[in-house]
Design a protein around this motif. Sequence first.
Motif, mmCIF file in Angstrom:
data_model
loop_
_atom_site.group_PDB
_atom_site.id
_atom_site.type_symbol
_atom_site.label_atom_id
_atom_site.label_comp_id
_atom_site.label_asym_id
_atom_site.label_seq_id
_atom_site.Cartn_x
_atom_site.Cartn_y
_atom_site.Cartn_z
ATOM 1 N N UNK A 223 42.332 28.657 -40.220
ATOM 2 C CA UNK A 223 41.173 28.076 -39.545
ATOM 3 C C UNK A 223 39.899 28.179 -40.379
ATOM 4 N N UNK A 224 40.017 28.611 -41.636
ATOM 5 C CA UNK A 224 38.812 28.767 -42.466
ATOM 6 C C UNK A 224 39.173 28.540 -43.927
ATOM 7 N N UNK A 225 38.178 28.108 -44.668
ATOM 8 C CA UNK A 225 38.370 27.910 -46.106
ATOM 9 C C UNK A 225 37.037 28.112 -46.820
ATOM 10 N N UNK A 226 37.153 28.300 -48.125
ATOM 11 C CA UNK A 226 35.949 28.403 -48.972
ATOM 12 C C UNK A 226 36.052 27.335 -50.042
ATOM 13 N N UNK A 227 35.068 26.457 -50.075
ATOM 14 C CA UNK A 227 34.992 25.371 -51.043
ATOM 15 C C UNK A 227 33.583 25.355 -51.615
#
Length: 713
Positions: free
Chosen positions: A231-235
């Motif tokens: 449910x989360x990401x880092x871009x």
Amino acid sequence: MALLPFTHKDSDVDVTCSNDFGNLKTHGPEQRYLSPTTGTCRKLVVQAVTPSGKFEVAIKDHTNQTNKLAIWLLTNCPIRRWIFFKWILIALWFAVKLLFPIVFFLVALYFNFNDDSEDTESSFNIGYYKPYLRQFQGQLWAARSRMEHSSRVKEAVEMNTRTHASYPRILMIHTPNGWVQCADRDIIIQTRFIAISFRRDDVVSRGPGEKKEMAEFIDEVRATVLGQQFDAYWLDLECIGETPSEKSLDVYCMADVYRRAEMTLIMLGRAASGENRCWRSWGARVWTFPEALLSSRLCYKFRDREEVKPLSLFELANLAYAHSDDEQAIVHAYGGKDPLERLERLTLLKKAIWRRATASLPIASGPPLPPKLDMIGRGPVTGEEYKPYRAERVYALMGFFEHRIQPTHEEDDLCALARLSMANDNDRITERMVSMFPSTTTPGACWYADNDIYEANLWDILPEIQVAGVTQNGALVLDGCRAAAIRWKDFPDVSCATEYSLGRRIVGSIPYFSWPFIVIGLAIIWQTISRTGGIVFISVGVLLLILSPPLLLFGQSGRIVTAQPWLIGVKGVIDREKVESHLYGGTIGRFARMVPFPRMYFTPSGSPFSKPERLVIRRGSDKQYEYAKEQGQSGPDAGHMYTLIDTYSSTMYYFRAERPPTVCIFTGREGGLGRFVLCSEKCKENELHKEMVLRMPTEISQRMELCGWVALG
């Protein structure tokens, strides 16, 4: 053997420099040096095998003139060469020179000279090389110690930044209301997330549709993240801050993002364009290694395929780095297959990341070029809101170090690398680079080295110095150096001691009894004591005068046990016999029984032109003279060949340099020998410039005086 591709160009503008007391002096643009005797800046006059130019002179020396006269009398036949009258005049002058020591002795005895005061200059020269007196006088741009003043502007965030971050500053999190940017610490530390790795060229193309393509890529990322049950990401496109301080903090903690992520997803280009092309494109990025090697788990996806596949480090090495042995060695080391020592691993990482900056797999030699890629996965960004870091390669590298440095737009790669090395003192990368000499150097940062002409690795060097800081010009300020001045104007009178021989001492003192016999004989005749006795004494004295040249030289022959330390430079390639004649009066090659061995030796492995003898005893081959001479007659080395003579170790070195070096600095050890950096002086900048590195016996460093801070720029 082209080692230095650049050329020093002296400006026609006058230069103003200062001495240690701050007194200013204006002089021309010619090469200068600091006198080791007076501490003043002087014009450099160079003795040369073939003088050419305003500041080059013929080779000369201050060797004992009596020895020179004796050699000339023995090596020149007065009848065969029709120089009878000249020979007679030189013989008479030689006889008079033998009288001088007796006269001086009698005068000193008569006046009872007894000077108990210590001759400082003489006692100093007997045991030590001439010192280098100039010290660094400016301010440091970046200092190793927090107690030192640094002119570098530090942001407030830098003063209180932790070494490692345990969570990202911002995450993109999926909520019932859609995707939102979250900066709440309490939420972030409890959220599992995916870190995204990509290359901008695989995502968007320049043009009016750039924003639309970027939005489509973000939608693909979000769909893939949800498909992986996250449910989360880092871009970086969405999670890098807007203000300069936020950007610096995010880049500072970039490595921790990939350490903290549950998985790193590599978003590749479209497989239809070629899978190998996609992998090579991604692998050429600056941030490839911290993203992949610091992640706990890897997977990848092509943009035109739905499948997300897991990826091991070994598979990554074969896919993205199949054409580079160094990159494969790094990946295998982090995968646990082939462990490398820490310094070796960091060195390979630096070389690999430096190559990423040019997006080319072939190894590029020399100092780093200006960066062409920008931060992380972005590529060139249009607009004024983003300013790429010039030292981005170092910031990508620092994630593998224990201590990091705060990113700043003020510095370039070399300044940042020096700061990173100072922050991680146990690795001492810059200190090791100082002792190396690359195949290509730059006038702006001569301390930097990607390789070594002696084929030594960074971890082979054991540094003996410490970097105290970096100047505004990018020069390293070194502490703990042992330095010596190199003499170029002529050969000095070198005091030496030969191995003890009672026979040589007796024979060597016989010529000085010739004049006493003659004087006694004249006194006997004058006093009418015995005419016959007087004639006998005079005859014996004349006979001793005739035999004096060979007797005197035999008395001073023998293997030299110790000599007064001097470093002497000559422009050009000079042979060993000439060096011996200028230093010790000659070896008289026609009389091998008097001097059955040389007094100077070639280095077996101390310079790029050295050639060892393949015998039982380790020594340099005489063939290196012909080799160096041949190299200096044509090609890029023509006019740039020099000879360095070390009297303490009785060793000769041939080397190439752009300008004659005037200072020799002991900086480290490698392979059983010391690393000595030969430098020219730039008095205006108060800096030294590396011209060559020689491998010389380590013990001669103990005959060099410790000097203060010196700047190597």
